[in-house]
Design a protein around this motif. Sequence first.
Motif, PDB file in Angstrom:
ATOM      1  N   GLU A 104      84.431  85.099  26.087  1.00  0.00           N
ATOM      2  CA  GLU A 104      83.613  83.890  26.212  1.00  0.00           C
ATOM      3  C   GLU A 104      83.026  83.485  24.857  1.00  0.00           C
ATOM      4  N   LEU A 105      82.901  84.468  23.938  1.00  0.00           N
ATOM      5  CA  LEU A 105      82.426  84.152  22.589  1.00  0.00           C
ATOM      6  C   LEU A 105      83.357  83.159  21.898  1.00  0.00           C
ATOM      7  N   LEU A 106      84.653  83.248  22.174  1.00  0.00           N
ATOM      8  CA  LEU A 106      85.602  82.288  21.604  1.00  0.00           C
ATOM      9  C   LEU A 106      85.281  80.878  22.055  1.00  0.00           C
ATOM     10  N   VAL A 107      84.962  80.731  23.330  1.00  0.00           N
ATOM     11  CA  VAL A 107      84.632  79.414  23.871  1.00  0.00           C
ATOM     12  C   VAL A 107      83.337  78.895  23.253  1.00  0.00           C
ATOM     13  N   VAL A 108      82.338  79.759  23.178  1.00  0.00           N
ATOM     14  CA  VAL A 108      81.049  79.356  22.594  1.00  0.00           C
ATOM     15  C   VAL A 108      81.236  78.870  21.163  1.00  0.00           C
ATOM     16  N   GLU A 109      81.969  79.639  20.353  1.00  0.00           N
ATOM     17  CA  GLU A 109      82.194  79.256  18.960  1.00  0.00           C
ATOM     18  C   GLU A 109      83.013  77.972  18.867  1.00  0.00           C
ATOM     19  N   ALA A 110      84.060  77.870  19.682  1.00  0.00           N
ATOM     20  CA  ALA A 110      84.925  76.684  19.636  1.00  0.00           C
ATOM     21  C   ALA A 110      84.143  75.424  19.982  1.00  0.00           C
ATOM     22  N   LEU A 111      83.299  75.495  20.994  1.00  0.00           N
ATOM     23  CA  LEU A 111      82.524  74.316  21.391  1.00  0.00           C
ATOM     24  C   LEU A 111      81.497  73.939  20.316  1.00  0.00           C
ATOM     25  N   ASP A 112      80.875  74.945  19.701  1.00  0.00           N
ATOM     26  CA  ASP A 112      79.922  74.660  18.612  1.00  0.00           C
ATOM     27  C   ASP A 112      80.633  74.003  17.429  1.00  0.00           C
ATOM     28  N   LEU A 113      81.797  74.530  17.079  1.00  0.00           N
ATOM     29  CA  LEU A 113      82.535  73.971  15.948  1.00  0.00           C
ATOM     30  C   LEU A 113      83.063  72.581  16.267  1.00  0.00           C
ATOM     31  N   ALA A 114      83.474  72.375  17.500  1.00  0.00           N
ATOM     32  CA  ALA A 114      83.976  71.056  17.898  1.00  0.00           C
ATOM     33  C   ALA A 114      82.912  69.981  17.706  1.00  0.00           C
ATOM     34  N   LYS A 115      81.648  70.344  17.940  1.00  0.00           N
ATOM     35  CA  LYS A 115      80.560  69.381  17.744  1.00  0.00           C
ATOM     36  C   LYS A 115      80.394  69.011  16.273  1.00  0.00           C
ATOM     37  N   SER A 116      80.723  69.966  15.392  1.00  0.00           N
ATOM     38  CA  SER A 116      80.532  69.715  13.954  1.00  0.00           C
ATOM     39  C   SER A 116      81.682  68.922  13.343  1.00  0.00           C
ATOM     40  N   LEU A 117      82.819  68.919  14.021  1.00  0.00           N
ATOM     41  CA  LEU A 117      83.981  68.189  13.508  1.00  0.00           C
ATOM     42  C   LEU A 117      83.910  66.738  13.944  1.00  0.00           C
ATOM     43  N   ASN A 118      84.257  65.855  13.049  1.00  0.00           N
ATOM     44  CA  ASN A 118      84.126  64.425  13.334  1.00  0.00           C
ATOM     45  C   ASN A 118      85.385  63.688  12.905  1.00  0.00           C
ATOM     46  N   PRO A 119      86.408  63.648  13.762  1.00  0.00           N
ATOM     47  CA  PRO A 119      87.650  62.962  13.411  1.00  0.00           C
ATOM     48  C   PRO A 119      87.399  61.493  13.059  1.00  0.00           C
ATOM     49  N   GLN A 120      88.105  61.003  12.062  1.00  0.00           N
ATOM     50  CA  GLN A 120      87.904  59.640  11.587  1.00  0.00           C
ATOM     51  C   GLN A 120      88.818  58.662  12.323  1.00  0.00           C
ATOM     52  N   ASN A 121      88.410  57.393  12.288  1.00  0.00           N
ATOM     53  CA  ASN A 121      89.213  56.285  12.837  1.00  0.00           C
ATOM     54  C   ASN A 121      89.536  56.466  14.313  1.00  0.00           C
TER      55      ASN A 121
END
Length: 295
Positions: A104-121
């Motif tokens: 579940e740590l993988l999911v927690v980290e992935a979701l946190d990182l997904a929030k920090s990523l901001n795809p353009q256009n």
Amino acid sequence: MSTAEAWTNGKLLTWTADYLKKHGSTSPRLDAEVLLAHAQGCQRIGLYTAFEQEPSDEIRTAFREMVRRRAEGTPVAYLVGHKEFYSLSFEVNPDVLIPRPESELLVVEALDLAKSLNPQNGRVLEIVDIGTGSGCIAIAIAKHCPGCRVTAVDISPEAIGLARRNVQRHGIDDRQLKLVQGDMLNWCQADEQFDLIVSNPPYVSQDEYQQLARTVRDFEPRTALVAEPTPADLLSKLITQAGQRLRSGGYLVFELSPMLAPQVQQMVTQPALWEPHRIRKDLAGLARVVILKKL
């Protein structure tokens, strides 16, 4: 289990917990409750208000068979056909690993990182789950990250078939989660790139495999546990392929054996490609998840 006296739910649980403990179960009472609830088609909590009730002969027969198989080592999750992961229920069978809380740590980290990523256009956030098994990690991410698109990959066609049923079970749109049968990232198109790659790869060595609990070694799929040719080689391959497929600023997040943590720096063979790695510890204080960011 004699039929000369009334076998109430309470008595069945007490007898079975003692029996399973003698046969090596580390959670005998929990095992007994899960199996009896499954035989009765109810939730575990329902047993607590029905200790004095006497199940039918049909229910007792089904329960007795599951208890016999549990005493022989069959994991409870395979007996009841499902396992909870990240507060979601997933179908499981011997074609896939049983989901573990540590993952579940993988999911927690992935979701946190997904929030920090901001795809353009207006581009959709692209995530890959390598070695998806039951699909639990990919589905949990997709459920909690509606703005992403997940590709779940496994080399086993049986695992892909099971993951597909779990995708349907949780109502995930196939435009948000795609299943691919393939080996790591070898299936990608030449120009295909991603923002986040997660993986719970095989990381047990041949020697370690012989020391695993019998319930794991005898029942769970060996190919999902043992890294070929060695754990370090497999993780190095994962890091190399991820470095080729991640966009700049993207992340690789993977689970590993705590014993491999000291070798991670050596596996990052192109230090100019990655920021210094981070390691997340599990609840036992053991190194469990590695986070790498591509420069």
